[in-house]
Design a protein around this motif. Structure first.
Motif, PDB file in Angstrom:
ATOM      1  N   PHE A 335      -1.382  -9.753   2.561  1.00 55.92           N
ATOM      2  CA  PHE A 335      -1.388 -10.018   1.130  1.00 55.92           C
ATOM      3  C   PHE A 335      -2.778  -9.820   0.525  1.00 55.92           C
ATOM      4  O   PHE A 335      -2.939  -9.118  -0.474  1.00 55.92           O
ATOM      5  CB  PHE A 335      -0.892 -11.428   0.799  1.00 55.92           C
ATOM      6  N   PHE A 336      -3.780 -10.443   1.117  1.00 58.15           N
ATOM      7  CA  PHE A 336      -5.097 -10.372   0.467  1.00 58.15           C
ATOM      8  C   PHE A 336      -5.660  -8.953   0.448  1.00 58.15           C
ATOM      9  O   PHE A 336      -6.273  -8.541  -0.537  1.00 58.15           O
ATOM     10  CB  PHE A 336      -6.066 -11.382   1.085  1.00 58.15           C
ATOM     11  N   THR A 338      -3.833  -6.262   0.324  1.00 54.55           N
ATOM     12  CA  THR A 338      -3.070  -5.556  -0.705  1.00 54.55           C
ATOM     13  C   THR A 338      -3.539  -5.969  -2.098  1.00 54.55           C
ATOM     14  O   THR A 338      -3.622  -5.149  -3.013  1.00 54.55           O
ATOM     15  CB  THR A 338      -1.560  -5.857  -0.557  1.00 54.55           C
ATOM     16  N   PHE A 339      -3.859  -7.244  -2.235  1.00 53.45           N
ATOM     17  CA  PHE A 339      -4.296  -7.756  -3.529  1.00 53.45           C
ATOM     18  C   PHE A 339      -5.581  -7.056  -3.981  1.00 53.45           C
ATOM     19  O   PHE A 339      -5.689  -6.585  -5.122  1.00 53.45           O
ATOM     20  CB  PHE A 339      -4.506  -9.270  -3.407  1.00 53.45           C
ATOM     21  N   MET A 341      -6.673  -4.196  -2.907  1.00 60.44           N
ATOM     22  CA  MET A 341      -6.318  -2.807  -3.170  1.00 60.44           C
ATOM     23  C   MET A 341      -5.678  -2.679  -4.553  1.00 60.44           C
ATOM     24  O   MET A 341      -5.993  -1.765  -5.323  1.00 60.44           O
ATOM     25  CB  MET A 341      -5.339  -2.325  -2.098  1.00 60.44           C
ATOM     26  N   GLY A 342      -4.789  -3.611  -4.869  1.00 59.77           N
ATOM     27  CA  GLY A 342      -4.094  -3.572  -6.157  1.00 59.77           C
ATOM     28  C   GLY A 342      -5.058  -3.631  -7.330  1.00 59.77           C
ATOM     29  O   GLY A 342      -4.894  -2.906  -8.315  1.00 59.77           O
ATOM     30  N   VAL A 345      -6.555  -0.286  -7.649  1.00 59.78           N
ATOM     31  CA  VAL A 345      -5.582   0.691  -8.148  1.00 59.78           C
ATOM     32  C   VAL A 345      -5.374   0.531  -9.652  1.00 59.78           C
ATOM     33  O   VAL A 345      -5.405   1.513 -10.392  1.00 59.78           O
ATOM     34  CB  VAL A 345      -4.236   0.573  -7.391  1.00 59.78           C
ATOM     35  N   ILE A 346      -5.186  -0.720 -10.130  1.00 62.57           N
ATOM     36  CA  ILE A 346      -4.895  -0.847 -11.565  1.00 62.57           C
ATOM     37  C   ILE A 346      -6.123  -0.588 -12.429  1.00 62.57           C
ATOM     38  O   ILE A 346      -6.002  -0.274 -13.597  1.00 62.57           O
ATOM     39  CB  ILE A 346      -4.254  -2.201 -11.951  1.00 62.57           C
ATOM     40  N   TYR A 348      -7.941   1.904 -12.471  1.00 64.72           N
ATOM     41  CA  TYR A 348      -7.960   3.303 -12.914  1.00 64.72           C
ATOM     42  C   TYR A 348      -7.092   3.535 -14.154  1.00 64.72           C
ATOM     43  O   TYR A 348      -7.613   3.959 -15.196  1.00 64.72           O
ATOM     44  CB  TYR A 348      -7.559   4.189 -11.726  1.00 64.72           C
ATOM     45  N   VAL A 378      -7.548   6.278  -5.950  1.00 67.19           N
ATOM     46  CA  VAL A 378      -6.408   5.435  -6.314  1.00 67.19           C
ATOM     47  C   VAL A 378      -5.065   6.061  -5.906  1.00 67.19           C
ATOM     48  O   VAL A 378      -4.165   5.364  -5.470  1.00 67.19           O
ATOM     49  CB  VAL A 378      -6.462   5.102  -7.822  1.00 67.19           C
ATOM     50  N   PRO A 382      -2.279   3.871  -2.018  1.00 63.99           N
ATOM     51  CA  PRO A 382      -0.924   3.465  -1.604  1.00 63.99           C
ATOM     52  C   PRO A 382      -0.448   4.235  -0.368  1.00 63.99           C
ATOM     53  O   PRO A 382       0.286   3.680   0.467  1.00 63.99           O
ATOM     54  CB  PRO A 382      -0.050   3.815  -2.816  1.00 63.99           C
TER      55      PRO A 382
END
Lengths: 404, 439
Positions: A335-336, A338-339, A341-342, A345-346, A348, A378, A382
């Motif tokens: 989770f962390f 991915t968090f 990374m998220g 990603v957002i 951009y 970005v 994924p």
């Protein structure tokens, strides 16, 4: 009394320290409720501007009509996280409170869908003045009704001592889940009044953002900011009064008035009101700062409400700190990672939108070459995520002999 | 135990099923549609055809409203319906998979940011940037499926998790890969229909034919691979599940399977006729009808997946309806509850009962019986003769109290029924109440 609550806890335990879930719950709830407030307040302003009917009013109404649709879906998606975390650490309370009002819990989603549908119908309205105000009014009504329902369920969570009485009051055990039981007007208002204040903050942010866009009428942009700060100040003062009213209704045995979380929360809220008076001198320039400060205030309020919940539940010896832990380090890391990374990603698309929104529509598409590097990263992230997870999945499947 | 939720005529189990059905359409469209969009957008830049972008923009709004509002609302709705009808089951899943769901949530955030930015920056930013945002959405949406499938498949085949209690042992379980591949293949089939519907509104006839043909190939490929992977999935079903379907225990499961296959075949014929043979004839109305047929097929498949794990709600671990833990998971310190409840009574865990219902007497027997039946039967059986979900008055009609009492004792012998849990006295009370329904 507390015994039955602790027995209802999930025997699986929680996969990481419960405080981590609590902090995530407060943080994501604060983000969620901030957008909820933007939507409720924004709908009110959209309706007001539409009914005012002058040039600026209509312009503002249209701007909010559009923002409301986006903010509604953002609010819904942000709401998923606190909904998840509350069930991890407060499962006995959450499930009981929903269960005894089951139809209402389900109706809650219908009212949200209705609010959103009406918001879109208002936004898509073709007349020169925008959509039919009836849609906006209906949307507002549906939003308030959603608020009433989720508020009642949250209040029910705090009163385990009453659950049994509520459903057996008629002499027969009522398992239909057809009634709502909890309601506290000052508490409810403490969630609704900030909607107006935050709509004002949103207008300041709007004014801050668009004052640099050359094809916008600077007088209009200025007007929005000035109106925004006035609304924010007015609503925040009312909110302070509502807060005092609510505080007086809280049972004194909880000792909430001396609770450090409450004291910090109240100080932050007062400091925010003080700041609004400073920001009033140039609302457009102070728009971003005000929005950030508003989030801190919302977060502090959310933390105080959580402290209040802890105080209520300590009556039943319910503390999240005693929740059994079955450590799952791997999934926590998933989770962390991915968090983080998220967030990258957002950043951009958000940066792209930020630049695009400040540019007049007539311009050629923006090149934004400075963002190419981030963009390449970005799109790759994924895919990298997938490679890692699939590799992990295949190795575990082979190890467990379940692949073929 | 939490209070049970009694839904007259429908049954609480049906409520979840109905709500979940609403979610199928927007959720699969949300994951599938963007593969087509990015493909078309690339084409627009490569061949310098700005009219395609205008066209795309119009359709993204539809996905946006349909998937991002109704899709996410119905998704949360499933959650709430599980909360009120099977709180212990959803709690169990959440306490195992909270980080899985939280991870999926991160991708929801990515999706929503990406799709709004994609929609609002058409023509305002450079094509390469815009296309990247489209890709971000497409990957993000598909990954949300990669995650949720692990939890869905876990409910049928918890696999090694039953021994270790570990997150990833349960997540990458025996039916995970076949289910993920089946869903992914079908996702492309959904994208194919979506693309054909979109293309049928195009003004340029050559372009319409070109896109329709390509989309039909995607759709056919999706169906063929979907069928192959679905077969793999069936092969990997646990023996008890195969027995329910093919051993004749629950004929309706086989019917659902047939429905799914027939619907898939109809969609395949559509792709061949309106996609490959006569693409100029395709029109939105037929497209939408076929989309609905495909969703009915997927819906039948979901119904199959849900039904095939009976009598459990989490296979081998927790019974449906009564939500009693049937098996210990020692590494997690979780103990089975059946033996304890048979000894101390199911009433012993119903905290909400008023004092006068805590001990069974001649006077309260029927009311206590009713409560026990609501807890242990009513999620899957309605209590009214005209109920929609396997109504008990019909199933028990003509039976006397003693017969019913014997039936309760032997319930666990049926492959698809959970045992009735509780003391002899409680079974008596339940039988007495059920006998009033049977008349």
């Amino acid at each position: 009394m507390g015994g039955f609550l602790l027995n209802l806890r999930d025997p699986m335990g929680v996969p990481f320290h419960p405080v981590v879930f609590q902090v995530l719950m407060i943080l994501t709830f604060a983000l969620h409720i901030m957008f909820v407030n933007f939507v409720v307040g924004g709908t009110l302003i959209a309706l007001w501007g539409r009914l005012r009917g002058d040039k600026y009013g209509i312009k503002l109404s249209k701007a909010f009509a559009r923002a409301n649709t986006v903010n509604t879906s953002v609010a819904i998606v942000l709401g998923v996280a606190p909904l998840l975390f509350v069930q991890v650490i407060y499962d006995p309370l959450w499930y009981n409170a929903n269960n005894i009002s089951a139809w209402w819990a389900l109706f809650f989603l219908i009212t949200i869908a209705a609010a959103f549908t009406c918001a879109y119908l208002f936004y898509l309205g073709k007349s020169e003045k925008g959509g039919n105000p009836v849609w906006s009014l209906l949307s507002l009504a549906a939003l308030v009704l959603s608020g009433v329902i989720i508020h009642a369920i949250s209040v029910q969570m705090l009163h385990p001592e009453k659950w049994s009485q509520w459903i057996t009051a008629s002499g027969k055990v009522n398992l239909f889940g057809n009634r709502l039981y909890g309601f506290s007007l000052p508490r409810f208002l403490h969630f609704m009044v900030p909607s107006v204040a935050l709509a004002g903050v949103y207008m300041m942010l709007y004014s801050w953002y668009f004052r640099e866009r050359e094809d916008r009428d600077p007088n209009y942009v200025q007007w929005v900011g000035e109106l925004g700060v006035k609304i924010a100040i007015f609503a925040s003062l009312i909110q302070a009064a509502v807060g005092v009213w609510w505080l007086l209704t809280i049972p004194s045995d909880l000792g909430f008035m001396t609770n450090p979380f409450f004291l910090v929360g109240a100080l932050v809220a007062l400091a925010f009101i003080g700041w609004l008076f400073v920001a009033r001198k140039d609302p457009a320039a102070n728009g971003l700062k005000t929005a950030l400060f508003a989030f801190v205030a919302v977060f502090a309020m959310a933390a105080s409400r959580e402290a209040l919940r802890s105080a209520y539940l300590s009556r039943f010896n319910y503390s999240i700190l005693t929740y059994k832990i079955n450590w799952s380090i791997g999934s926590t890391l998933l989770f962390f990672a991915t968090f983080v990374m998220g967030l990258i990603v957002i950043s951009y698309p958000l940066l792209l939108a930020f630049h695009a929104g400040r540019t007049p529509d007539s311009r050629a598409p923006l090149k934004l070459e400075g963002l190419n590097k981030l963009g390449r990263l970005v799109v790759f992230l994924p895919v990298l995520w997938l490679i890692v997870v699939v590799a992990l999945g295949i190795s575990i499947s082979i190890k467990n002999g379940v692949l073929f | 135990m939490y209070p049970a939720w009694l839904v007259p005529v429908l049954g609480s189990g049906l409520i979840i099923a109905i709500i979940a059905t609403f979610h199928i359409l927007p959720s699969h469209l949300a994951t599938g549609s963007f593969w087509f969009n990015v493909w078309l957008e690339r084409k627009a830049y490569k061949e310098n055809r700005p009219e395609l972008l205008q066209f795309l923009k119009k359709y993204v709004l539809l996905i946006l409203i349909f998937c991002f509002v109704y899709g996410s609302i119905t998704g949360v709705w499933i959650w709430f319906s599980a909360t009120v009808s099977s709180p212990r089951a959803i709690s169990s899943l959440i306490h195992n998979y909270v980080w899985g769901w939280a991870t999926e949530w991160v991708f929801f955030i990515i999706e929503i940011v990406a799709i709004y930015v994609y929609y609002y920056t058409f023509g305002k930013i450079d094509g390469q940037h815009h296309l990247r945002v489209g890709w971000t959405y497409a990957w993000g949406a598909w990954i949300s499926m990669v995650i949720i499938t692990g939890i869905l498949a876990f409910m049928l085949t918890p696999g090694k998790w039953l021994e270790t209690g570990k997150f990833f042992d349960g997540f990458f379980n025996p039916t995970y890969w076949p289910q993920l591949f089946t869903r992914t293949a079908l996702m492309f089939s959904v994208a194919g229909i979506y693309a054909i519907i979109v293309a049928s509104r195009l003004d340029n006839p050559d372009l319409k034919v070109e896109i329709t043909r390509k989309a039909a190939l995607w759709g056919i490929g999706g169906l063929i691979f979907g069928a192959i992977f679905a077969y793999w999935y069936i092969l990997k079903l646990p023996p008890e599940a195969k027995n329910l379907v093919f051993g004749g225990e629950l004929p309706y499961l086989k019917t659902l399977l047939k429905v799914a296959v027939i619907m898939g075949a109809v969609v395949g014929v559509y792709y061949v006729v309106f996609g490959l043979i006569a693409p100029h004839l395709s029109n939105p109305v037929v497209g939408i009808i076929v989309a609905i047929i495909l969703f009915l097929g997927i819906g039948a498949g979901e119904g199959f997946r849900e039904g095939v794990r009976r009598p459990y709600i989490i296979n081998y671990f927790m019974y449906g309806s009564s939500q009693v833990i049937a098996r210990s998971i020692p590494p997690k310190g979780v103990e089975e509850e059946v033996s304890k409840l048979n000894e101390n009574g199911y009433l012993s865990v119903l905290y909400y009962l008023p004092e006068q219902l805590r001990t069974i007497t001649e006077n309260n027997k029927l009311e206590v019986g009713r409560i026990l039946v609501v807890h242990q039967c009513a999620a899957c059986h309605t209590l009214e003769p005209n109920g929609l979900l396997r109504p008990l008055p019909k199933l028990l009609s003509g039976m006397e109290k003693d017969d019913i009492r014997d039936l309760l004792d032997s319930l666990g012998d049926y492959a698809y029924m959970p045992p009735f849990i509780g003391t002899d006295e409680e079974k008596d009370a339940a039988a007495a109440y059920l006998a009033t329904l049977a008349k």
